[in-house]
Motif scaffolding. Structure first.
Motif, PDB file in Angstrom:
ATOM      1  N   LYS A  66       0.836  -1.212   0.000  1.00  0.00           N
ATOM      2  CA  LYS A  66       0.000   0.000   0.000  1.00  0.00           C
ATOM      3  C   LYS A  66       0.872   1.264   0.000  1.00  0.00           C
ATOM      4  O   LYS A  66       0.614   2.214  -0.731  1.00  0.00           O
ATOM      5  N   THR A  67       1.895   1.254   0.830  1.00  0.00           N
ATOM      6  CA  THR A  67       2.758   2.436   0.934  1.00  0.00           C
ATOM      7  C   THR A  67       3.664   2.571  -0.285  1.00  0.00           C
ATOM      8  O   THR A  67       3.684   3.613  -0.948  1.00  0.00           O
ATOM      9  N   SER A  68       4.398   1.526  -0.605  1.00  0.00           N
ATOM     10  CA  SER A  68       5.425   1.647  -1.658  1.00  0.00           C
ATOM     11  C   SER A  68       4.807   1.669  -3.060  1.00  0.00           C
ATOM     12  O   SER A  68       5.226   2.451  -3.915  1.00  0.00           O
ATOM     13  N   VAL A  82      -0.474  10.347   0.129  1.00  0.00           N
ATOM     14  CA  VAL A  82      -0.434  10.433   1.594  1.00  0.00           C
ATOM     15  C   VAL A  82      -0.504   9.028   2.186  1.00  0.00           C
ATOM     16  O   VAL A  82      -1.211   8.167   1.668  1.00  0.00           O
ATOM     17  N   ASP A  83       0.240   8.858   3.254  1.00  0.00           N
ATOM     18  CA  ASP A  83       0.265   7.570   3.951  1.00  0.00           C
ATOM     19  C   ASP A  83      -0.275   7.796   5.359  1.00  0.00           C
ATOM     20  O   ASP A  83       0.282   8.594   6.122  1.00  0.00           O
ATOM     21  N   ALA A  84      -1.366   7.121   5.694  1.00  0.00           N
ATOM     22  CA  ALA A  84      -2.013   7.361   6.984  1.00  0.00           C
ATOM     23  C   ALA A  84      -1.058   7.082   8.151  1.00  0.00           C
ATOM     24  O   ALA A  84      -1.008   7.856   9.115  1.00  0.00           O
ATOM     25  N   ASP A  85      -0.276   6.000   8.050  1.00  0.00           N
ATOM     26  CA  ASP A  85       0.639   5.681   9.156  1.00  0.00           C
ATOM     27  C   ASP A  85       1.674   6.787   9.357  1.00  0.00           C
ATOM     28  O   ASP A  85       1.997   7.153  10.496  1.00  0.00           O
ATOM     29  N   ALA A  86       2.191   7.318   8.244  1.00  0.00           N
ATOM     30  CA  ALA A  86       3.191   8.386   8.350  1.00  0.00           C
ATOM     31  C   ALA A  86       2.570   9.627   8.988  1.00  0.00           C
ATOM     32  O   ALA A  86       3.199  10.309   9.812  1.00  0.00           O
TER      33      ALA A  86
END
Ligand SMILES: Nc1ncnc2c1ncn2[C@@H]1O[C@H](COP(=O)(O)OP(=O)(O)O)[C@@H](O)[C@H]1O
Ligand SMILES: O=C(O)C1=C[C@@H](OP(=O)(O)O)[C@@H](O)[C@H](O)C1
Ligand SMILES: [Mg+2]
Length: 230
Positions: A66-68, A82-86
């Motif tokens: 999902k992120t990469s 945008v990355d929710a965890d970040a």
């Protein structure tokens, strides 16, 4: 003289070319070219137009990409990523393992739902969620209202190989294989509610990006074009 073809063969190119994915212009794909996904025919601008203000929201298990893959998808479509965890980490001023350790999972989940609700106001964009976020029914409703959800789906063996690279997932601190299998059993029926699903195979990231673009195209543009031509 044109030095490059108008419609580059995205799949045959390296990652650095994904930004230069060109537009066909008319919004409807060419048909009949089996080797080239129709998404390539109408281009990034066609997809952005069909998306409107919505976010492309990636859901799925830890290690699905999902992120990469999401970051590369955003680049290919010329959308913000945008990355929710970040975002959660930046707001909390600590890492996710620290958040779990200091405050516990329920605290993390409440913050995660709030952060995703706020991020969803910022479309169009590609939004990578953390793997557990989709379990929250309110988050699913918010995504349905403001986004197109895509389940990035990978075999457990592929997920395991990927998550072993980094020890930044507190849920996988002990027995990652058994944990991933148990989480998959509980989560798959809910991931299956996403608007689309794309397999995140053991291939380079950009192949998954190309499949995502093709699936988004079929969903957002192909159906409209099929209706128009029938
Ligand atoms: N298609 C792929 N090919 C190779 N490596 C991948 C692929 N998708 C993800 N990875 C790798 O797997 C790891 C986990 O991916 P990540 O994007 O953090 O997944 P998620 O955000 O879904 O947990 C990263 O090291 C990433 O580079
Ligand atoms: O599946 C989960 O419950 C989690 C997934 C992680 O994100 P990724 O899916 O991006 O690894 C992160 O949000 C946290 O460690 C919990
Ligand atoms: Mg991630």
């Amino acid at each position: 003289m044109r030095r490059f073809p108008r419609r580059p063969r995205y799949l045959a190119r390296s990652m650095t070319t994904t930004r230069h994915f060109e537009d066909g212009g008319d919004g409807c794909p060419d048909r009949g070219s089996g080797a080239e996904p129709c998404a390539l025919a109408s281009g990034a601008a066609g997809l952005r137009e069909a998306l409107g203000p919505r976010s492309i929201v990636l859901v799925g298990m830890m290690g699905a990409g999902k992120t990469s893959v999401g970051r590369r998808l955003a680049l290919a479509l010329d959308l913000p990523f945008v990355d929710a965890d970040a975002e959660i980490e930046a707001r909390a001023g600590m890492t996710i393992p620290e958040l779990f350790e200091k405050h516990g999972e329920p605290y993390f989940r409440a913050g995660e739902a709030r952060v995703i609700a706020r991020l969803l106001e910022g479309g169009p964009q590609v939004l990578a969620t953390g793997g557990g976020a989709w379990m929250n029914p309110e988050t699913r409703e918010r995504v349905a209202a403001a986004g197109v959800s895509v389940w990035l789906k990978a075999e457990i063996d592929v997920l395991l190989k990927r998550v072993r690279k980094r020890a930044n997932r507190p849920l996988l601190a002990s027995d990652p294989e058994a944990t991933l299998r148990a989480l998959a059993g509980a989560r798959y029926p809910l991931y299956a509610l996403a608007d689309l699903s794309v397999v995140s195979r053991d291939t380079p990231h950009d192949h998954v990006v190309a499949e995502l673009i093709a699936a988004l195209h079929r969903r957002l543009i192909g159906e409209a074009c099929e209706e128009k031509s029938s």
